[in-house]
Design an enzyme around this catalytic site. Structure first.
Site, mmCIF file in Angstrom:
data_model
loop_
_atom_site.group_PDB
_atom_site.id
_atom_site.type_symbol
_atom_site.label_atom_id
_atom_site.label_comp_id
_atom_site.label_asym_id
_atom_site.label_seq_id
_atom_site.Cartn_x
_atom_site.Cartn_y
_atom_site.Cartn_z
ATOM 1 N N ASP A 173 0.878 -1.176 0.000
ATOM 2 C CA ASP A 173 0.000 0.000 0.000
ATOM 3 C C ASP A 173 0.911 1.221 0.000
ATOM 4 O OD1 ASP A 173 -1.784 2.138 0.849
ATOM 5 O OD2 ASP A 173 -3.138 0.602 1.620
ATOM 6 N N ARG A 233 -12.429 -4.306 -7.413
ATOM 7 C CA ARG A 233 -13.018 -3.882 -8.686
ATOM 8 C C ARG A 233 -12.414 -4.751 -9.779
ATOM 9 N NH1 ARG A 233 -16.409 -1.892 -6.099
ATOM 10 N NH2 ARG A 233 -17.092 0.282 -6.024
ATOM 11 N N ASP A 257 -15.609 -11.565 -6.822
ATOM 12 C CA ASP A 257 -16.923 -10.958 -6.566
ATOM 13 C C ASP A 257 -17.193 -9.836 -7.563
ATOM 14 O OD1 ASP A 257 -19.342 -10.556 -4.992
ATOM 15 O OD2 ASP A 257 -18.431 -8.655 -4.382
ATOM 16 N N GLU A 262 -18.601 -6.053 -15.618
ATOM 17 C CA GLU A 262 -19.824 -6.438 -14.895
ATOM 18 C C GLU A 262 -20.988 -5.475 -15.143
ATOM 19 O OE1 GLU A 262 -18.160 -6.199 -10.827
ATOM 20 O OE2 GLU A 262 -19.655 -4.643 -10.434
ATOM 21 N N HIS A 294 -20.993 -9.321 -7.361
ATOM 22 C CA HIS A 294 -20.787 -8.070 -6.618
ATOM 23 C C HIS A 294 -21.737 -7.999 -5.422
ATOM 24 C CE1 HIS A 294 -19.149 -3.746 -7.170
ATOM 25 N NE2 HIS A 294 -19.412 -3.976 -5.886
HETATM 26 P P1 NAI Z 1 -10.016 2.576 1.733
HETATM 27 O O1 NAI Z 1 -9.990 3.889 1.034
HETATM 28 O O2 NAI Z 1 -10.267 2.534 3.198
HETATM 29 O O3 NAI Z 1 -8.641 1.793 1.460
HETATM 30 C C1 NAI Z 1 -8.061 1.650 0.201
HETATM 31 C C2 NAI Z 1 -6.576 1.423 0.425
HETATM 32 O O4 NAI Z 1 -5.981 1.104 -0.838
HETATM 33 C C3 NAI Z 1 -5.850 2.671 0.979
HETATM 34 O O5 NAI Z 1 -5.093 2.319 2.104
HETATM 35 C C4 NAI Z 1 -5.002 3.109 -0.188
HETATM 36 O O6 NAI Z 1 -3.806 3.748 0.220
HETATM 37 C C5 NAI Z 1 -4.725 1.764 -0.864
HETATM 38 N N1 NAI Z 1 -4.211 1.855 -2.225
HETATM 39 C C6 NAI Z 1 -4.423 2.822 -3.145
HETATM 40 N N2 NAI Z 1 -3.702 2.581 -4.257
HETATM 41 C C7 NAI Z 1 -3.008 1.444 -4.039
HETATM 42 C C8 NAI Z 1 -2.082 0.679 -4.800
HETATM 43 N N3 NAI Z 1 -1.700 1.058 -6.030
HETATM 44 N N4 NAI Z 1 -1.577 -0.449 -4.255
HETATM 45 C C9 NAI Z 1 -1.938 -0.838 -3.020
HETATM 46 N N5 NAI Z 1 -2.804 -0.155 -2.239
HETATM 47 C C10 NAI Z 1 -3.342 0.963 -2.744
HETATM 48 O O7 NAI Z 1 -11.106 1.703 0.942
HETATM 49 P P2 NAI Z 1 -11.940 0.470 1.478
HETATM 50 O O8 NAI Z 1 -13.176 0.952 2.139
HETATM 51 O O9 NAI Z 1 -11.071 -0.474 2.205
HETATM 52 O O10 NAI Z 1 -12.418 -0.177 0.082
HETATM 53 C C11 NAI Z 1 -11.480 -0.706 -0.843
HETATM 54 C C12 NAI Z 1 -12.197 -1.007 -2.149
HETATM 55 O O11 NAI Z 1 -13.109 -2.088 -1.979
HETATM 56 C C13 NAI Z 1 -13.079 0.133 -2.689
HETATM 57 O O12 NAI Z 1 -12.324 1.099 -3.398
HETATM 58 C C14 NAI Z 1 -14.021 -0.607 -3.598
HETATM 59 O O13 NAI Z 1 -13.480 -0.669 -4.903
HETATM 60 C C15 NAI Z 1 -14.076 -2.024 -3.009
HETATM 61 N N6 NAI Z 1 -15.384 -2.338 -2.462
HETATM 62 C C16 NAI Z 1 -16.044 -3.454 -2.942
HETATM 63 C C17 NAI Z 1 -17.282 -3.794 -2.462
HETATM 64 C C18 NAI Z 1 -18.009 -5.023 -2.927
HETATM 65 O O14 NAI Z 1 -19.195 -5.201 -2.601
HETATM 66 N N7 NAI Z 1 -17.374 -5.929 -3.644
HETATM 67 C C19 NAI Z 1 -17.961 -2.966 -1.468
HETATM 68 C C20 NAI Z 1 -17.154 -1.849 -0.976
HETATM 69 C C21 NAI Z 1 -15.917 -1.551 -1.483
#
Ligand code: NAI
Length: 353
Positions: A173, A233, A257, A262, A294
């Site tokens: 990260d 995603r 998922d 999608e 999803h």
């Molecule tokens: P968050 O914003 O709390 O954490 C995302 C993390 O990814 C941050 O620590 C950020 O620094 C890191 N990051 C950014 N670019 C990166 C890279 N190139 N390499 C490694 N790490 C990197 O977000 P949260 O709430 O944890 O959600 C993460 C993702 O989960 C969302 O962006 C969304 O796409 C996905 N999601 C999927 C859902 C589903 O139902 N399947 C539901 C909710 C979120």
């Protein structure tokens, strides 16, 4: 606030109605927001949308001419909206930065265990009264190395569970989170993580830096027989390269998922359609691929959280305030954690409404 709600389904509509408690006039449609359906929102102040809705520049232009000035995303991810264009038009955009990260982390674990312990096959054999175990051998998570890409809210929730299993957890990260370090998570480069992990789980957002983060070269780095989990995603993974890696038996399996294309597929009833997407059909046919549509967020707690924050965002706007969960044109990889901690530190006044 008069709000038109796109992509509203039987599973989330009651939660939104309950959260609004008649403070806002909500009108629902199951249809997605597209250029063709944007006119439904004519005469409304705001729209509320989910991940399959199209918030590209042409759609935003159309919404703007109809008077829409507020867009409440009912998701954490915001890769489906052109934030630059929204800012140019002066349309305010909010999202739901946090709603039970456990729902997604636990779904990732459920998929992992279902694949690892062959539960789908076990159930099929049970129904056939075939009680032989020959095809059902799995492995212990205990003692394995789990790599987490993205240690925000969901990544940390997943790390905690993996630590509970007794796994070594590696992470990559651009931001090293103290909470993850305190859990014993070890930050390494992407290459080190992929080379060293038996299980890799994606929890970073989709943006310009993470699109196709995992392609042929990265699959080559991964351990033979390792398992990839993607609840983040679809486009973070290069789908054709993933299929190739699975066919070459480079990877042991994939729990997905989310899927790159999608949109227009998931969340809808396609029982009477002939699906043409070759990659999707291929993935669905593979024994070592587990797909869900999803649904990682789909728990009562998460739906309550999504509805309450969405309505809270409308509350702020209705009262003429800026919401703490507004997104800006320059959002890239800083993710929502930064804003969440700003709120925790008391730098934002939260209204009691
Ligand atoms: P968050 O914003 O709390 O954490 C995302 C993390 O990814 C941050 O620590 C950020 O620094 C890191 N990051 C950014 N670019 C990166 C890279 N190139 N390499 C490694 N790490 C990197 O977000 P949260 O709430 O944890 O959600 C993460 C993702 O989960 C969302 O962006 C969304 O796409 C996905 N999601 C999927 C859902 C589903 O139902 N399947 C539901 C909710 C979120």
């Amino acid at each position: 606030m008069k709000t038109f709600v796109y992509s509203a389904h039987a599973y989330d509509r009651p939660f939104l109605e309950q959260a609004a408690r008649k403070r806002h006039e909500l009108v629902f449609t199951e249809e997605k927001l597209t250029l063709a359906t944007a006119h439904y929102a004519s005469g409304f102040d705001a729209i509320a949308v989910f991940t399959a809705d199209d918030c590209s520049a042409p759609v935003l232009d159309k919404l703007y001419t109809q008077g829409i000035r507020y867009i409440a995303l009912r998701s954490a991810g915001y890769d489906h909206i052109d934030l630059h264009h929204a800012a140019t038009l002066g349309i305010r955009v909010s999202h739901v930065p946090e709603y039970s990260p456990y729902s997604i982390a636990e779904h990732a674990v459920a998929m992992l265990m279902m694949m690892n312990r062959n539960l789908l096959e076990a159930q099929r054999l049970m129904k056939l009264q075939d009680f032989r175990l020959d095809t059902l051998t799995g492995f212990d998570i205990h003692g394995k190395t789990v790599g987490i890409i993205g240690t925000g809210k969901i990544g940390i929730a997943f790390a905690r569970i993996m630590k509970g299993f007794g796994a070594t957890v590696l992470a990559c990260d651009p931001v090293q989170h103290a909470e993850a370090v305190a859990l014993g998570v070890q930050y390494v480069s992407l290459e080190e993580l992929l080379r060293g992990s038996d299980i890799v789980s994606l929890h970073c957002p989709l943006n310009e830096t993470t699109r196709y983060l995992l392609s042929a070269k990265q699959f080559e780095w991964m351990k033979d027989d390792s398992i990839l989990i993607n609840t983040s995603r679809g486009a973070i993974v290069h789908t054709k390269d993933l299929i190739q890696a699975l066919e070459d038996k480079k990877l042991g399996g994939a729990c997905l998922d989310v899927y790159e294309r999608e949109k227009g597929l998931f969340f809808e009833d396609h029982r009477h359609a002939v699906i043409q997407d070759e990659d999707f059909l291929k993935l669905r046919s593979m024994k070592n691929v587990l797909l869900t549509g999803h649904q990682a967020f789909l728990t009562r707690e998460a739906l309550t959280g999504i509805a309450e924050t969405t309505i809270q965002n409308l509350d702020y706007w209705q009262l003429g305030y800026k919401s703490p969960y507004e997104l800006h044109a320059d959002e890239t990889f800083r993710g929502s954690s930064a804003r969440a901690s700003a709120k925790d530190s008391g730098s934002i006044t939260v209204l009691s409404i």
